[in-house]
Design a protein around this motif. Structure first.
Motif, PDB file in Angstrom:
ATOM      1  N   GLN A 178       0.155  -1.386  -0.288  1.00  0.00           N
ATOM      2  CA  GLN A 178      -0.470  -0.161   0.319  1.00  0.00           C
ATOM      3  C   GLN A 178       0.813   1.428  -0.143  1.00  0.00           C
ATOM      4  O   GLN A 178       1.272   1.548   0.704  1.00  0.00           O
ATOM      5  N   VAL A 179       0.583   1.855  -0.858  1.00  0.00           N
ATOM      6  CA  VAL A 179       1.537   3.792  -1.179  1.00  0.00           C
ATOM      7  C   VAL A 179       0.419   4.302  -0.368  1.00  0.00           C
ATOM      8  O   VAL A 179      -0.449   4.502  -0.246  1.00  0.00           O
ATOM      9  N   GLN A 180       1.504   5.035   1.024  1.00  0.00           N
ATOM     10  CA  GLN A 180       0.997   6.001   1.420  1.00  0.00           C
ATOM     11  C   GLN A 180       1.094   7.481   1.155  1.00  0.00           C
ATOM     12  O   GLN A 180       2.465   7.359   0.319  1.00  0.00           O
ATOM     13  N   LEU A 181       0.530   8.684   0.836  1.00  0.00           N
ATOM     14  CA  LEU A 181       0.478   9.641   0.009  1.00  0.00           C
ATOM     15  C   LEU A 181      -0.290  10.857   1.027  1.00  0.00           C
ATOM     16  O   LEU A 181      -0.862  10.228   1.691  1.00  0.00           O
ATOM     17  N   VAL A 182       0.885  11.795   1.229  1.00  0.00           N
ATOM     18  CA  VAL A 182       1.063  12.473   1.162  1.00  0.00           C
ATOM     19  C   VAL A 182       1.049  14.359   1.799  1.00  0.00           C
ATOM     20  O   VAL A 182       1.845  14.440   0.910  1.00  0.00           O
ATOM     21  N   GLU A 183      -0.828  14.881   1.660  1.00  0.00           N
ATOM     22  CA  GLU A 183      -0.855  16.417   0.594  1.00  0.00           C
ATOM     23  C   GLU A 183       0.114  17.755   1.581  1.00  0.00           C
ATOM     24  O   GLU A 183      -0.016  17.633   2.929  1.00  0.00           O
ATOM     25  N   ALA A 186       5.023  10.856  -1.602  1.00  0.00           N
ATOM     26  CA  ALA A 186       4.885   8.934  -1.535  1.00  0.00           C
ATOM     27  C   ALA A 186       5.936   7.901  -1.334  1.00  0.00           C
ATOM     28  O   ALA A 186       6.783   8.604  -1.271  1.00  0.00           O
ATOM     29  N   SER A 187       5.367   6.714  -0.319  1.00  0.00           N
ATOM     30  CA  SER A 187       6.203   6.271  -0.082  1.00  0.00           C
ATOM     31  C   SER A 187       5.926   5.207  -1.378  1.00  0.00           C
ATOM     32  O   SER A 187       5.660   5.003  -2.155  1.00  0.00           O
ATOM     33  N   LYS A 245      -2.388   6.070 -10.013  1.00  0.00           N
ATOM     34  CA  LYS A 245      -2.630   5.048 -10.488  1.00  0.00           C
ATOM     35  C   LYS A 245      -2.012   4.476 -10.778  1.00  0.00           C
ATOM     36  O   LYS A 245      -1.100   4.074 -12.147  1.00  0.00           O
ATOM     37  N   TRP A 246      -1.777   2.934 -10.073  1.00  0.00           N
ATOM     38  CA  TRP A 246      -1.305   1.922 -10.611  1.00  0.00           C
ATOM     39  C   TRP A 246      -1.432   1.243 -11.469  1.00  0.00           C
ATOM     40  O   TRP A 246      -0.818   0.206 -12.476  1.00  0.00           O
ATOM     41  N   GLY A 247      -2.954  -0.086 -11.949  1.00  0.00           N
ATOM     42  CA  GLY A 247      -3.722  -0.025 -12.615  1.00  0.00           C
ATOM     43  C   GLY A 247      -4.414   0.147 -13.343  1.00  0.00           C
ATOM     44  O   GLY A 247      -4.068   1.101 -13.985  1.00  0.00           O
ATOM     45  N   THR A 248      -5.585  -0.004 -13.438  1.00  0.00           N
ATOM     46  CA  THR A 248      -6.190   0.587 -14.146  1.00  0.00           C
ATOM     47  C   THR A 248      -7.024   2.177 -13.806  1.00  0.00           C
ATOM     48  O   THR A 248      -7.941   2.657 -14.191  1.00  0.00           O
ATOM     49  N   ALA A 249      -6.769   2.646 -11.868  1.00  0.00           N
ATOM     50  CA  ALA A 249      -8.072   3.292 -10.963  1.00  0.00           C
ATOM     51  C   ALA A 249      -6.972   3.948 -10.571  1.00  0.00           C
ATOM     52  O   ALA A 249      -6.266   2.839 -10.430  1.00  0.00           O
ATOM     53  N   TYR A 250      -7.577   5.162 -10.225  1.00  0.00           N
ATOM     54  CA  TYR A 250      -6.535   5.730  -8.975  1.00  0.00           C
ATOM     55  C   TYR A 250      -7.411   4.955  -7.901  1.00  0.00           C
ATOM     56  O   TYR A 250      -8.674   5.429  -7.456  1.00  0.00           O
ATOM     57  N   ASP A 251      -6.305   4.603  -7.086  1.00  0.00           N
ATOM     58  CA  ASP A 251      -6.813   3.221  -5.964  1.00  0.00           C
ATOM     59  C   ASP A 251      -6.109   4.324  -5.123  1.00  0.00           C
ATOM     60  O   ASP A 251      -6.756   3.014  -3.309  1.00  0.00           O
ATOM     61  N   ASN A 252      -5.404   4.940  -5.499  1.00  0.00           N
ATOM     62  CA  ASN A 252      -4.657   5.099  -2.852  1.00  0.00           C
ATOM     63  C   ASN A 252      -4.559   6.359  -3.757  1.00  0.00           C
ATOM     64  O   ASN A 252      -4.508   7.320  -4.442  1.00  0.00           O
ATOM     65  N   TRP A 253      -4.942   6.970  -1.798  1.00  0.00           N
ATOM     66  CA  TRP A 253      -5.249   8.991  -2.356  1.00  0.00           C
ATOM     67  C   TRP A 253      -4.657   9.090  -0.539  1.00  0.00           C
ATOM     68  O   TRP A 253      -4.548   8.401   0.238  1.00  0.00           O
ATOM     69  N   GLY A 254      -4.687  10.222  -0.710  1.00  0.00           N
ATOM     70  CA  GLY A 254      -4.057  11.114   0.195  1.00  0.00           C
ATOM     71  C   GLY A 254      -5.802  11.233   0.692  1.00  0.00           C
ATOM     72  O   GLY A 254      -6.408  11.088   1.057  1.00  0.00           O
TER      73      GLY A 254
END
Length: 116
Positions: free
Chosen positions: A1-6, A24-25, A98-107
């Motif tokens: 799981q990627v962590q995103l911090v805005e 991003a991590s 977006k790693w696949g076909t959709a944005y699935d990691n969010w900050g």
């Protein structure tokens, strides 16, 4: 799981500028399409700008010519430079991966407020 911090949100006057950052991590950032979304109460989240792993960009019509999305793969960081801000730009801004076909990691989002 990627962590995103805005970061970088805040209060600005109409016509002012802000620069948002998203850290991003992990190690898939450089291989991913990244996007900035925004959302206001009662409205759907909308895509503001996106940048592919090769640097191609696209923007919502409402921000073209005023916003610039960029990325620094060495720093695992995404940016959104926002100029000539308008009251209608006020929203919570989210970074997304977006790693696949959709944005699935969010900050968690950062608030942008534009005073008139």
């Amino acid at each position: 799981q990627v962590q995103l911090v805005e970061s970088g949100g805040g209060l600005v006057q109409t016509g002012g500028s802000l620069r948002l950052s998203c850290a991003a991590s992990g190690n898939i950032f450089r291989f991913s399409t990244m996007g900035w979304y925004r959302q206001t109460p009662g409205k759907q989240r909308e895509l503001v700008a996106a940048v592919t792993m090769t640097g191609s960009t696209n923007y919502a019509d409402s921000v073209k010519g005023r916003f610039t999305i960029s990325r620094d793969n060495a720093k695992n960081t995404l940016y959104l430079q926002m100029n000539s801000l308008k009251p209608e730009d006020a929203a919570v801004y989210y970074c997304a991966l977006k790693w696949g076909t959709a944005y699935d990691n969010w900050g968690q989002g950062t608030q942008v407020t534009v005073s008139s």
